[in-house]
Design an enzyme around this catalytic site. Structure first.
Site, PDB file in Angstrom:
ATOM      1  N   HIS A  11       0.881  -0.972   0.041  1.00  0.00           N
ATOM      2  CA  HIS A  11       0.000  -0.010  -0.215  1.00  0.00           C
ATOM      3  C   HIS A  11       0.749   1.239   0.000  1.00  0.00           C
ATOM      4  O   HIS A  11       1.517   1.783   1.001  1.00  0.00           O
ATOM      5  CB  HIS A  11      -0.871   0.160   1.100  1.00  0.00           C
ATOM      6  CG  HIS A  11      -1.985   1.122   1.272  1.00  0.00           C
ATOM      7  ND1 HIS A  11      -3.381   1.018   0.892  1.00  0.00           N
ATOM      8  CD2 HIS A  11      -1.839   2.367   1.214  1.00  0.00           C
ATOM      9  CE1 HIS A  11      -3.855   2.187   0.693  1.00  0.00           C
ATOM     10  NE2 HIS A  11      -3.074   3.017   1.260  1.00  0.00           N
ATOM     11  N   HIS A  40       1.469   5.535  -2.200  1.00  0.00           N
ATOM     12  CA  HIS A  40       1.062   6.410  -3.193  1.00  0.00           C
ATOM     13  C   HIS A  40       2.245   6.980  -3.775  1.00  0.00           C
ATOM     14  O   HIS A  40       2.727   8.013  -3.484  1.00  0.00           O
ATOM     15  CB  HIS A  40       0.247   7.513  -2.415  1.00  0.00           C
ATOM     16  CG  HIS A  40      -1.120   6.858  -1.857  1.00  0.00           C
ATOM     17  ND1 HIS A  40      -2.321   7.148  -2.552  1.00  0.00           N
ATOM     18  CD2 HIS A  40      -1.341   6.217  -0.748  1.00  0.00           C
ATOM     19  CE1 HIS A  40      -3.213   6.682  -1.798  1.00  0.00           C
ATOM     20  NE2 HIS A  40      -2.937   6.290  -0.721  1.00  0.00           N
ATOM     21  N   GLN A  57      -9.336   9.346  -5.607  1.00  0.00           N
ATOM     22  CA  GLN A  57      -9.252   9.704  -4.647  1.00  0.00           C
ATOM     23  C   GLN A  57     -10.375  10.662  -4.100  1.00  0.00           C
ATOM     24  O   GLN A  57     -10.474  10.762  -2.781  1.00  0.00           O
ATOM     25  CB  GLN A  57      -8.019  10.694  -4.618  1.00  0.00           C
ATOM     26  CG  GLN A  57      -7.460  11.541  -3.436  1.00  0.00           C
ATOM     27  CD  GLN A  57      -7.142  10.799  -2.277  1.00  0.00           C
ATOM     28  OE1 GLN A  57      -5.788  10.518  -2.289  1.00  0.00           O
ATOM     29  NE2 GLN A  57      -7.802  10.520  -1.261  1.00  0.00           N
ATOM     30  N   HIS A  71      -9.353   1.797  -0.224  1.00  0.00           N
ATOM     31  CA  HIS A  71      -9.184   2.571   1.148  1.00  0.00           C
ATOM     32  C   HIS A  71     -10.654   2.484   1.903  1.00  0.00           C
ATOM     33  O   HIS A  71     -11.479   2.849   1.446  1.00  0.00           O
ATOM     34  CB  HIS A  71      -8.913   3.957   0.545  1.00  0.00           C
ATOM     35  CG  HIS A  71      -7.418   4.288   0.326  1.00  0.00           C
ATOM     36  ND1 HIS A  71      -7.043   3.575  -0.844  1.00  0.00           N
ATOM     37  CD2 HIS A  71      -6.722   5.040   0.975  1.00  0.00           C
ATOM     38  CE1 HIS A  71      -5.658   3.990  -0.956  1.00  0.00           C
ATOM     39  NE2 HIS A  71      -5.570   4.967   0.126  1.00  0.00           N
ATOM     40  N   GLU A 123     -11.207   4.538   6.710  1.00  0.00           N
ATOM     41  CA  GLU A 123      -9.993   5.262   7.036  1.00  0.00           C
ATOM     42  C   GLU A 123     -10.492   6.223   8.093  1.00  0.00           C
ATOM     43  O   GLU A 123     -10.381   7.497   7.428  1.00  0.00           O
ATOM     44  CB  GLU A 123      -9.152   5.813   5.911  1.00  0.00           C
ATOM     45  CG  GLU A 123      -7.760   6.371   6.657  1.00  0.00           C
ATOM     46  CD  GLU A 123      -6.911   6.985   5.486  1.00  0.00           C
ATOM     47  OE1 GLU A 123      -5.823   7.123   5.881  1.00  0.00           O
ATOM     48  OE2 GLU A 123      -7.168   6.780   4.369  1.00  0.00           O
ATOM     49  N   ASP A 145       2.251   3.300   2.954  1.00  0.00           N
ATOM     50  CA  ASP A 145       1.338   4.429   2.602  1.00  0.00           C
ATOM     51  C   ASP A 145       2.020   5.615   2.042  1.00  0.00           C
ATOM     52  O   ASP A 145       1.767   6.025   0.700  1.00  0.00           O
ATOM     53  CB  ASP A 145       0.449   4.592   3.775  1.00  0.00           C
ATOM     54  CG  ASP A 145      -0.832   5.458   3.238  1.00  0.00           C
ATOM     55  OD1 ASP A 145      -1.042   5.735   2.039  1.00  0.00           O
ATOM     56  OD2 ASP A 145      -1.545   5.739   4.212  1.00  0.00           O
TER      57      ASP A 145
END
Length: 430
Positions: free
Chosen positions: A57, A59, A152, A210, A213, A309
Site C-alpha cells: 500500500h 502512493h 481519491q 481504502h 479510514e 502508505d
C-alpha cells in the site's frame, strides 16, 4: 557451478549457518556447506538473509512532493487531501516520473523490491496513470510495481470519477480501487463498493479499497466489501486497506464482522505509520491512535500485511522506504512485543504482503526467485529492533545494491575500539 552463493546465512525461520546457491535467476540450493564454486560469493557471516520486503500500500504519484505547493500545517488527513487537490492540477508527467524513479532508487537500497501503488484517477487528464505506467515499465527489471486505479475524490463524488476509473483500467492499470467513506453519503459509499466489485469481477481484476479510514465506529463499509466479495466470487483477491474504524467499533459488532471478513478471505492492510499519525485528531484525552485490530485479525486467520502508505508527501512528512520502520512501529502500536508476535510482524512485511499482492515465485525456498536481502542483523527479531543496514540486495541472482556495514568507532580508554550493533548486542539465550 552457481552464479552466486551466499554463505553462512541465518534464515528467517531461525536456521543458522546455511549456504544459499543461486543459478539462472532461481534459488537452486539451501544446504550446509555447499561444496561448489560460484561466479560470486557473499559471506553473510551469521547475518540474516530474507526475501525482499514488499509494500502492498503506497502512493507513488505523491511521493517526494513534500512542500508542493505548501506544507500540511495541521497534519490532518483532510488537509492532506485538500493539499493534494491543489497540487494535482500542477502535475506533469515528467515530474511524476522523475520523483517516482528517485523513490524506486531509495526502495532498492532498502531491499524493497515489490510495491503496490495507488494511482489517483480523479483528474480526467489521467497524467498520474500515464506517468506510473511508464515507471512500471522502466523499473520492471528490478521492482515489481502493481498499480491501483484509485478515485481519491470519490468514485461518485468526483466529476467524471466513474469514467476516469474505467479509462485508467483500459490504459493498463491492473487493480480496482475505491474510497467509500469519502463519498458524500454512506449509501453512496455502499453503492460504490457494489459497482467496483462488479467491475473487478467482469474484468478479472483484484480489488484494493481504502476502507473506513476514519475514527467513526459507524463507518462499516468493510461489511459491504466482504459481502460483495463473496457475492462476486472474489475471495482472496480483495484487500481492505486501513480499516481504522475497527479500532473504535463496538466489540459485539466486531465479533460478527471478523468472521465475515474471514469467510470473504479479505486481505487486511494496516498502515501503522500513517494510521497513528492521522487518526484521533478530534480526540482530546484519552486519544485514540486508530490502527485496526491487528492481533485479533491475525488470530482469526486473515492475511494481514503492512503498508508504508506515504513518504514525504502531503499526508506524511516522514518516511524512508524502510519497511522495517513500518514493522517497528506496528510492534509498539499493536502491543505485539512477544517473540512469536515479532515473527508474525516480520511475516507481515514479507510473505503475507507477497500473498496480498499475489506474487509468484516469492520466498526463500529452492525453486523460488533468486531475490534476497542480506541484513546487518542476526535474525528477524533483531532486524525489527535495529532497522539495520541492507548489506546486499540481490535481484534475479545479481547484486543490485550494496551498503557498507554500520560500524561505530570508539576512542574510550579501556573500552572496545568499535561496535557492530547487529553483532555485539544480540541477546544471549538463557
Amino acid at each position: 557451478m552457481f552464479d552466486l552463493i551466499i554463505r553462512n546465512a541465518n534464515l528467517p525461520d531461525g536456521r543458522q549457518g546455511w549456504d544459499i546457491g543461486l543459478s539462472g535467476g532461481k534459488i537452486t540450493a539451501i544446504e550446509k556447506n555447499i561444496a561448489a564454486e560460484a561466479g560470486e560469493e557473499i559471506d553473510a557471516s551469521g547475518r540474516l538473509v530474507s526475501p525482499p520486503f514488499c509494500d502492498p500500500h503506497f502512493h507513488m504519484d505523491a511521493t517526494l512532493s513534500l512542500g508542493m505547493p505548501r506544507m500540511n500545517v495541521s497534519g490532518t488527513l483532510l488537509e492532506g487531501i485538500a493539499l493534494w487537490g491543489e497540487l494535482r492540477p500542477l502535475l506533469t508527467k515528467e515530474a511524476l516520473v522523475e520523483r517516482a524513479l528517485r523513490y524506486c532508487d531509495l526502495a532498492v537500497s532498502q531491499g524493497l523490491l515489490y510495491i503496490r501503488s495507488h494511482v489517483d484517477t480523479s483528474d480526467p487528464r489521467l497524467v498520474t496513470a500515464e506517468a506510473l505506467l511508464e515507471v512500471r515499465e522502466r523499473v520492471a527489471p528490478y521492482i515489481t510495481l502493481q498499480l491501483v486505479a484509485f478515485p481519491q475524490d470519490g468514485y461518485y463524488r468526483a466529476p467524471e470519477g466513474e469514467t476516469s476509473l474505467e479509462r485508467a483500467l483500459d490504459m493498463g492499470i491492473d487493480i480496482v480501487g475505491g474510497i467509500p467513506h469519502f463519498e458524500r453519503t454512506m449509501d453512496d459509499g455502499r453503492r460504490s463498493l457494489k459497482a467496483l466489485c462488479r467491475i473487478a469481477a467482469e474484468r478479472g481484476l483484484p480489488v484494493d479499497i481504502h476502507c473506513d479510514e476514519t475514527d467513526d465506529p459507524m463507518s462499516r463499509h468493510i461489511e459491504t466489501l466482504a459481502a460483495e466479495t463473496i457475492r462476486y466470487g472474489l475471495q482472496g483477491r480483495v484487500a481492505g486497506s486501513h480499516l481504522t474504524s475497527m479500532h473504535s467499533m463496538d466489540n459485539y459488532y466486531v465479533s460478527k464482522l471478523i468472521p465475515l471478513m474471514a469467510e470473504a478471505e479479505i486481505n487486511v492492510i494496516p498502515n501503522p505509520l500513517i494510521n497513528i499519525m492521522l487518526q484521533g485528531r478530534h480526540d482530546t484525552y484519552p486519544k485514540r491512535r486508530g490502527m485496526t485490530r491487528v492481533r485479533e485479525l491475525m488470530a482469526a486467520g486473515l492475511n494481514v500485511s503492512f503498508g508504508q502508505d506515504c513518504t514525504m508527501d502531503p499526508w506524511y512528512s516522514m518516511g524512508s522506504a524502510d519497511m522495517l520502520e513500518v514493522g517497528h512501529m506496528a510492534i509498539h502500536v499493536a502491543q505485539m512485543g512477544g517473540i512469536e508476535d515479532k515473527k508474525r510482524i516480520f511475516e507481515a512485511l514479507t510473505v503475507n504482503s507477497a500473498r496480498t499482492m499475489g506474487l509468484e515465485g516469492y520466498g526463500l525456498e529452492v525453486g523460488c526467485n533468486a531475490d534476497l536481502v542480506v541484513l546487518q542483523a542476526a535474525g528477524v527479531i533483531e532486524a525489527l529492533r535495529l532497522k539495520p543496514t541492507r548489506l546486499f540486495v540481490v535481484k534475479s541472482g545479481k547484486v543490485i545494491s550494496r551498503s557498507a556495514p554500520r560500524i561505530g568507532e570508539l576512542f574510550l580508554d579501556g573500552r572496545p575500539d568499535s561496535i557492530d550493533p547487529g553483532r555485539d548486542y544480540v541477546p544471549k539465550p538463557a
